[in-house]
Scaffold this active site. Structure first.
Site, PDB file in Angstrom:
ATOM      1  N   CYS A   2       0.850  -1.176   0.000  1.00 60.69           N
ATOM      2  CA  CYS A   2       0.000   0.000   0.000  1.00 60.69           C
ATOM      3  C   CYS A   2       0.895   1.237   0.000  1.00 60.69           C
ATOM      4  O   CYS A   2       1.925   1.270   0.657  1.00 60.69           O
ATOM      5  CB  CYS A   2      -0.934   0.090   1.196  1.00 60.69           C
ATOM      6  SG  CYS A   2      -1.968  -1.345   1.424  1.00 60.69           S
ATOM      7  N   ARG A  27       3.496  -0.314  -5.137  1.00 64.02           N
ATOM      8  CA  ARG A  27       3.276  -0.977  -3.844  1.00 64.02           C
ATOM      9  C   ARG A  27       1.963  -1.742  -3.781  1.00 64.02           C
ATOM     10  O   ARG A  27       1.710  -2.477  -2.830  1.00 64.02           O
ATOM     11  CB  ARG A  27       3.235   0.083  -2.734  1.00 64.02           C
ATOM     12  CG  ARG A  27       4.583   0.668  -2.476  1.00 64.02           C
ATOM     13  CD  ARG A  27       4.494   1.839  -1.544  1.00 64.02           C
ATOM     14  NE  ARG A  27       5.813   2.089  -1.048  1.00 64.02           N
ATOM     15  CZ  ARG A  27       6.264   1.680   0.134  1.00 64.02           C
ATOM     16  NH1 ARG A  27       5.477   1.049   0.968  1.00 64.02           N
ATOM     17  NH2 ARG A  27       7.497   1.931   0.480  1.00 64.02           N
ATOM     18  N   TRP A  74      -2.922  -2.650  -1.573  1.00 66.31           N
ATOM     19  CA  TRP A  74      -2.688  -4.069  -1.851  1.00 66.31           C
ATOM     20  C   TRP A  74      -3.364  -4.808  -0.710  1.00 66.31           C
ATOM     21  O   TRP A  74      -2.936  -4.702   0.445  1.00 66.31           O
ATOM     22  CB  TRP A  74      -1.194  -4.374  -1.888  1.00 66.31           C
ATOM     23  CG  TRP A  74      -0.890  -5.794  -2.258  1.00 66.31           C
ATOM     24  CD1 TRP A  74      -0.720  -6.302  -3.510  1.00 66.31           C
ATOM     25  CD2 TRP A  74      -0.698  -6.904  -1.363  1.00 66.31           C
ATOM     26  NE1 TRP A  74      -0.457  -7.651  -3.457  1.00 66.31           N
ATOM     27  CE2 TRP A  74      -0.438  -8.050  -2.146  1.00 66.31           C
ATOM     28  CE3 TRP A  74      -0.738  -7.053   0.026  1.00 66.31           C
ATOM     29  CZ2 TRP A  74      -0.207  -9.300  -1.603  1.00 66.31           C
ATOM     30  CZ3 TRP A  74      -0.515  -8.306   0.576  1.00 66.31           C
ATOM     31  CH2 TRP A  74      -0.245  -9.418  -0.245  1.00 66.31           C
ATOM     32  N   ASN A 100      -1.115   1.634   6.024  1.00 59.93           N
ATOM     33  CA  ASN A 100      -0.291   0.625   5.356  1.00 59.93           C
ATOM     34  C   ASN A 100       0.244  -0.278   6.449  1.00 59.93           C
ATOM     35  O   ASN A 100       0.790   0.201   7.431  1.00 59.93           O
ATOM     36  CB  ASN A 100       0.857   1.327   4.612  1.00 59.93           C
ATOM     37  CG  ASN A 100       1.939   0.360   4.158  1.00 59.93           C
ATOM     38  OD1 ASN A 100       1.672  -0.807   3.923  1.00 59.93           O
ATOM     39  ND2 ASN A 100       3.152   0.861   4.041  1.00 59.93           N
ATOM     40  N   GLY A 101       0.055  -1.597   6.288  1.00 61.43           N
ATOM     41  CA  GLY A 101       0.533  -2.537   7.308  1.00 61.43           C
ATOM     42  C   GLY A 101      -0.566  -3.501   7.674  1.00 61.43           C
ATOM     43  O   GLY A 101      -1.530  -3.681   6.929  1.00 61.43           O
ATOM     44  N   GLU A 482      14.421 -18.437 -11.365  1.00 61.32           N
ATOM     45  CA  GLU A 482      14.029 -17.087 -11.768  1.00 61.32           C
ATOM     46  C   GLU A 482      13.156 -17.123 -13.029  1.00 61.32           C
ATOM     47  O   GLU A 482      12.176 -16.385 -13.141  1.00 61.32           O
ATOM     48  CB  GLU A 482      15.300 -16.235 -11.973  1.00 61.32           C
ATOM     49  CG  GLU A 482      15.088 -14.804 -12.405  1.00 61.32           C
ATOM     50  CD  GLU A 482      14.273 -13.956 -11.435  1.00 61.32           C
ATOM     51  OE1 GLU A 482      13.949 -14.405 -10.318  1.00 61.32           O
ATOM     52  OE2 GLU A 482      13.922 -12.821 -11.815  1.00 61.32           O
ATOM     53  N   LYS A 486       9.415 -15.673 -13.087  1.00 56.32           N
ATOM     54  CA  LYS A 486       9.006 -14.619 -14.030  1.00 56.32           C
ATOM     55  C   LYS A 486       7.762 -15.056 -14.801  1.00 56.32           C
ATOM     56  O   LYS A 486       6.837 -14.293 -14.993  1.00 56.32           O
ATOM     57  CB  LYS A 486      10.128 -14.297 -15.036  1.00 56.32           C
ATOM     58  CG  LYS A 486      11.327 -13.568 -14.500  1.00 56.32           C
ATOM     59  CD  LYS A 486      11.159 -12.077 -14.358  1.00 56.32           C
ATOM     60  CE  LYS A 486      10.704 -11.676 -13.003  1.00 56.32           C
ATOM     61  NZ  LYS A 486      11.631 -11.674 -11.920  1.00 56.32           N
ATOM     62  N   GLU A 489       4.712 -15.053 -12.492  1.00 54.30           N
ATOM     63  CA  GLU A 489       4.321 -13.702 -12.072  1.00 54.30           C
ATOM     64  C   GLU A 489       3.523 -12.969 -13.142  1.00 54.30           C
ATOM     65  O   GLU A 489       2.525 -12.338 -12.837  1.00 54.30           O
ATOM     66  CB  GLU A 489       5.571 -12.854 -11.783  1.00 54.30           C
ATOM     67  CG  GLU A 489       6.218 -13.108 -10.460  1.00 54.30           C
ATOM     68  CD  GLU A 489       7.450 -12.219 -10.267  1.00 54.30           C
ATOM     69  OE1 GLU A 489       7.556 -11.610  -9.214  1.00 54.30           O
ATOM     70  OE2 GLU A 489       8.309 -12.149 -11.172  1.00 54.30           O
ATOM     71  N   HIS A 505      13.484 -36.761  -9.001  1.00 52.22           N
ATOM     72  CA  HIS A 505      12.874 -37.062  -7.709  1.00 52.22           C
ATOM     73  C   HIS A 505      11.470 -36.478  -7.579  1.00 52.22           C
ATOM     74  O   HIS A 505      11.054 -36.120  -6.484  1.00 52.22           O
ATOM     75  CB  HIS A 505      13.784 -36.552  -6.580  1.00 52.22           C
ATOM     76  CG  HIS A 505      15.155 -37.154  -6.637  1.00 52.22           C
ATOM     77  ND1 HIS A 505      15.416 -38.453  -6.252  1.00 52.22           N
ATOM     78  CD2 HIS A 505      16.329 -36.664  -7.094  1.00 52.22           C
ATOM     79  CE1 HIS A 505      16.689 -38.722  -6.448  1.00 52.22           C
ATOM     80  NE2 HIS A 505      17.268 -37.654  -6.963  1.00 52.22           N
ATOM     81  N   LYS A 601       5.219  -4.555  -5.823  1.00 54.58           N
ATOM     82  CA  LYS A 601       6.667  -4.506  -5.971  1.00 54.58           C
ATOM     83  C   LYS A 601       7.380  -4.403  -4.638  1.00 54.58           C
ATOM     84  O   LYS A 601       8.520  -4.815  -4.494  1.00 54.58           O
ATOM     85  CB  LYS A 601       7.030  -3.325  -6.866  1.00 54.58           C
ATOM     86  CG  LYS A 601       8.479  -3.369  -7.259  1.00 54.58           C
ATOM     87  CD  LYS A 601       8.728  -2.797  -8.607  1.00 54.58           C
ATOM     88  CE  LYS A 601      10.146  -3.048  -9.040  1.00 54.58           C
ATOM     89  NZ  LYS A 601      10.428  -4.458  -9.330  1.00 54.58           N
TER      90      LYS A 601
HETATM   91  C1  G6P Z   1       8.091  -8.713  -4.387  1.00 56.98           C
HETATM   92  C2  G6P Z   1       8.375  -8.314  -5.809  1.00 56.98           C
HETATM   93  C3  G6P Z   1       9.564  -9.112  -6.347  1.00 56.98           C
HETATM   94  C4  G6P Z   1      10.763  -8.920  -5.432  1.00 56.98           C
HETATM   95  C5  G6P Z   1      10.440  -9.268  -3.984  1.00 56.98           C
HETATM   96  C6  G6P Z   1      11.550  -8.854  -3.040  1.00 56.98           C
HETATM   97  O1  G6P Z   1       7.619 -10.021  -4.349  1.00 56.98           O
HETATM   98  O2  G6P Z   1       7.245  -8.528  -6.617  1.00 56.98           O
HETATM   99  O3  G6P Z   1       9.885  -8.669  -7.659  1.00 56.98           O
HETATM  100  O4  G6P Z   1      11.804  -9.731  -5.894  1.00 56.98           O
HETATM  101  O5  G6P Z   1       9.259  -8.587  -3.556  1.00 56.98           O
HETATM  102  O6  G6P Z   1      11.632  -7.469  -3.033  1.00 56.98           O
HETATM  103  P1  G6P Z   1      12.921  -6.625  -2.723  1.00 56.98           P
HETATM  104  O7  G6P Z   1      12.501  -5.202  -2.930  1.00 56.98           O
HETATM  105  O8  G6P Z   1      13.286  -6.908  -1.286  1.00 56.98           O
HETATM  106  O9  G6P Z   1      13.984  -7.064  -3.656  1.00 56.98           O
END
Ligand code: G6P
Length: 606
Positions: A2, A27, A74, A100-101, A482, A486, A489, A505, A601
């Protein structure tokens, strides 16, 4: 998560607030709203959806007033709908708050208030704060005292800003675990979750500390702690330049950021190579202390955690220091055994991730030195760690991290070389050769980005699938993770990343002619091993998409070629096609690439 934006001053608040939450949309973006006080009325408009859509539907821009609060949400408690959107009113609609929180004791507080006859409108944890303030005012407290007392009753994490219709010349702010920054300007005071909405108006900022409760007027502010004692907070001068965040000619920020990588990788090592070693300005840990380090613990979340995995390999391989990698969210609660000769290295793009902050606090409590590899200048993690190395990648807007991942890798490589030279595990000639190779990486990546036609072709063939498997070994195992992350996501295709040999496994049971298997298999130490793993996939009729440095081997369904570099630097190169593949698949599926559903993010709740 947020994003909060608030203003009190001489100017019209709403243009500032809307621009503010727009800058904070990374956010969270499931709903948003604005409240202002105008001509003795407290007015609010809010709704589900992204800011642009809510603004055109509800005409948020029409609200008037020189004091106001806004939020982009969020959802944690309560689904993202119009009612749960912030701001939230008290029952009598005299007070509005944005939060926020997470208020962890919201349900018990709601129960008490319900018993007193209050009726809640939303399903959020946040609304209870506005109701508590109202209740405390009814008990005879002033708004300031009621705000303070309400905050003493709530448990959890919060950044809160409140306004009261009867106090039109005041903003009430509080911070506990979630970030909140004040900007001090001649025309008034600005409040936001980070400096991005503020930096355009003023270079003077105050970072609120945990437990701070403030009352702001347009020309002044006072801050107290939760025991009602006045506290002084430093006014910081912002030095960094205001960042360019336009999308340019790209269709999405994610694509733009993928294409920025030659530049951002370069920025990660620029000025940090010193003949046969690396140098850093802000480590703040003496060479003597660093030589004593017996173990490095790397922590992060999401993509940053994947960078930690590569970092763990690099530090052991190059600097010969035992290294372990931990999810920040697990590390904080697992009661880690820490010693003073450990070093905690925290990776974070945003510098605000709640679990990573908690991991640092855990280490600090036990006397362990901490280093932050952070992109956002002045962020909470950047301020909390003993020392740090900034990525200098510029603001990353696409929710799926791309350029900051490769910046993290470049910095980890430099750090490994630096520590290897310091403890004598790396000789001068080898170090020079390694640093020289790093300097060549931006050019190599730039060449790779010139032609993505093969990747687009692969995306067109496979975009309709429901599943995908990504395999890699050693340095390319984190790239498999990764790649899968990606794809999940931004295209919502279920994907898993696995160490190629571990596939036997479990995941091998999933392989049939409908399962695309992306194998990151560059030539190198384990090339012949991974070729055997590919055979195992082919024998089960899986569709093999190989990312390799080699010429076409017979029998692969698709081959995406990448240039040959050393094993250490291969992740910087092999990640490019998996980033692009997920991008083009998501584009074919018509997904909202820069703002994927349910994600944010910056994850400022645990
Ligand atoms: C969220 C974002 C990711 C990011 C992660 C860690 O999940 O969507 O893209 O890798 O947070 O965030 P940071 O800012 O600590 O790298």
């Amino acid at each position: 998560m947020c994003g909060i934006s608030a203003y009190i001053g001489e100017k019209e608040a709403v243009p500032i607030l809307l621009e503010g939450i727009k800058r904070l949309e990374y956010r969270g973006y499931d709903s948003c709203g604005v409240a202002t006080i105008f001509e003795k009325e407290l007015v609010c408009r809010k709704g589900a959806g992204k800011i642009k859509d809510v603004n055109s539907k509800l005409k948020l821009f029409e609200l008037k007033g020189c004091v106001g609060i806004a939020q982009t949400r969020w959802a944690t408690h309560g689904e993202p709908n119009d009612v749960n959107a912030h701001p939230h009113f008290s029952e009598n609609k005299e007070i509005a708050i944005v939060h926020n929180g997470i208020i962890e004791n919201a349900s018990s507080l709601r129960k008490v208030l319900r018993e007193k006859g209050y009726n809640f409108r939303s399903k959020t944890d946040s609304e209870v704060v506005a109701f508590l303030i109202e209740d405390l005012i009814k008990e005879g407290n002033s708004m300031g005292d009621a705000f303070m007392k309400a905050l003493k009753l709530v448990e959890g994490a919060f950044a809160i800003v409140a306004i009261n219709r009867k106090k039109p010349h005041k903003l009430y702010v509080a911070k506990q675990s979630s970030p909140l920054v004040l900007g001090i300007a001649n025309d008034g005071l600005y409040v936001a979750s980070d400096i991005l909405p503020i930096q355009k108006y003023t270079r003077k900022v105050v970072y609120l500390q945990d437990g701070d409760v403030g009352i702001l007027t347009k020309s002044n502010y006072s801050i107290r702690d939760l025991s009602n004692v006045d506290v002084n907070r430093d006014v910081n001068e912002l030095n960094e330049e205001i960042e360019e965040t336009s999308i340019g000619n790209f269709e999405h920020f994610m694509l733009k950021e993928i294409h920025e990588q030659p530049k951002t990788i370069h920025r990660a090592f620029r000025g940090r190579i010193d003949n046969d070693t690396a140098k850093f300005g802000g480590l703040n840990i003496s060479e003597k202390e660093l030589k004593r380090i017996k173990r490095i613990i790397l922590v992060g979340c999401g993509t940053s955690w994947h960078a930690c995995l590569v970092g763990g390999y690099l530090l052991e391989d190059i600097a010969k220091i035992p290294s372990q990698v931990e999810y920040a969210s697990e590390f904080r609660y697992k009661k880690p055994v820490l010693k003073e000769d450990d070093l905690l290295v925290v990776l974070s793009q945003s510098g605000e991730t709640a679990d990573s902050i908690a991991a640092i606090n855990e280490a600090k409590k036990k006397g362990v030195k901490t280093i932050g590899l952070v992109n956002s200048v002045g962020s909470s993690i950047a301020r909390l760690v003993d020392g740090g190395i900034y990525l200098h990648a510029g603001q990353e807007i696409g929710v799926a991290s791309t350029k900051t991942f490769t910046s993290h890798l470049a910095v980890l490589y430099l750090l490994s070389v630096y520590l290897g030279r310091l403890n004598g595990s790396l000789d001068s000639e080898k170090a020079k050769e390694m640093l020289n190779e790093l300097e060549g990486i931006p050019g190599i990546v730039s060449e790779m980005l010139k032609d993505s036609s093969k990747i687009e072709e692969v995306a067109s063939k496979y975009f309709e699938g429901n599943n995908a498997l990504y395999l890699g070994r050693h340095y390319n195992f984190p790239i498999a993770l990764e790649g899968a992350l990606k794809l999940k996501e931004i295209s919502y295709i279920h994907a898993e990343g696995y160490p190629a040999a571990e596939m036997k496994h479990g995941p091998i049971a999933l392989i049939d002619e409908n399962m695309p298997v992306v194998v990151i298999a560059p030539e190198g130490r384990l090339y012949s091993k991974i070729l055997s793993n590919i055979e195992e996939v082919k024998s089960r009729r899986g569709k093999v998409i190989v990312i390799t440095t080699n010429g076409l081997e017979d029998g692969f369904d698709e081959v995406i070629k990448i240039p040959k570099v050393s094993d250490y630097l291969m992740p910087l190169v092999s990640v490019i096609p998996v980033q692009l593949l997920s991008y083009y698949v998501a584009k074919k599926r018509g997904c909202d690439i820069d703002k994927p559903r349910n994600l944010a993010k910056s994850v400022t709740v645990e």
